[in-house]
Enzyme design. Structure first.
Site: not given
Ligand SMILES: [Mg+2]
Ligand SMILES: [Zn+2]
Length: 199
Positions: A19, A21, A113, A139
């Site tokens: 990931d 961000d 997504r 996260d």
């Protein structure tokens, strides 16, 4: 090979799907200005260790800010380029980056997504990856469940934005590492164990 072995190909490269961000960089929430990119602690060294360990490093990121009109595709591309330069200055390399620019409420449903698996499947095909030997790191639960769905593993690295339910679910159904550095250390240790027991 045991009949219970996963059906995944054993000929592809192992990968770590990261990931962006809140995992590789600080989460600025709809980052539009590439100059606002700040690497999370240990991120460059963690990616460099994966490079040295022979793992492909693939970033998969939901960028609904594009659908929301908070940033453009060009700004996202510029951020990807700057992240590459920051990591490159530290001797680390991202092999490929995939993003979903959508938000179902605005742009309609999509398969890319996260937790959708489309971008992961695309990376597996593009780079010749072995999903069964790969790990998703992020996260949020949605960052790691696609790799689990495709036959690999998941490791949650909590950030200040990680929902408690995501942490609880990862603790039960996947694994949790305190930091990206710890996650990468565990991934590389497991890889060397697998390689040595096979050889
Ligand atoms: Mg995140
Ligand atoms: Zn999408």
């Amino acid at each position: 090979m045991a009949s219970g072995a996963p059906p995944a190909s054993r000929t592809g490269d192992p990968a770590v799907f990261l990931d962006r961000d809140g995992t590789l960089i600080e989460d600025r929430h709809y980052l539009a200005n590439p100059d606002e990119i700040v690497l999370r602690p240990g991120a460059a060294d963690a990616v460099a260790a994966l490079n040295a360990g022979g793992m492909k490093v693939v970033v998969v990121t939901n960028q609904s800010g594009i659908a929301r009109g908070f940033l453009t595709e060009e700004q996202f591309a510029a951020a990807t380029a700057r992240l590459g330069r920051l990591l490159g200055a530290a001797g680390a390399r991202i092999d490929a980056t995939y993003h979903c620019p959508h938000l179902p409420e605005i742009s309609g449903p999509c398969d890319c997504r996260k937790p959708g698996t489309l971008l992961f499947e695309r990376a597996i095909a593009d780079l010749g990856l072995d999903p069964g030997a790969s790990t998703g790191v992020g996260d949020r639960w949605r960052d790691i469940v696609p790799v689990i769905t495709l036959g690999g593993r998941g490791m949650l690295v909590p950030s200040p934005d990680t929902p408690a339910e995501d942490l609880a679910r990862a603790s039960q159904e996947a694994s949790v590492a305190e930091t990206l550095t710890e996650a990468v250390t565990r991934i590389l240790r497991r890889r060397s164990e697998r390689t040595s027991t096979r050889g």
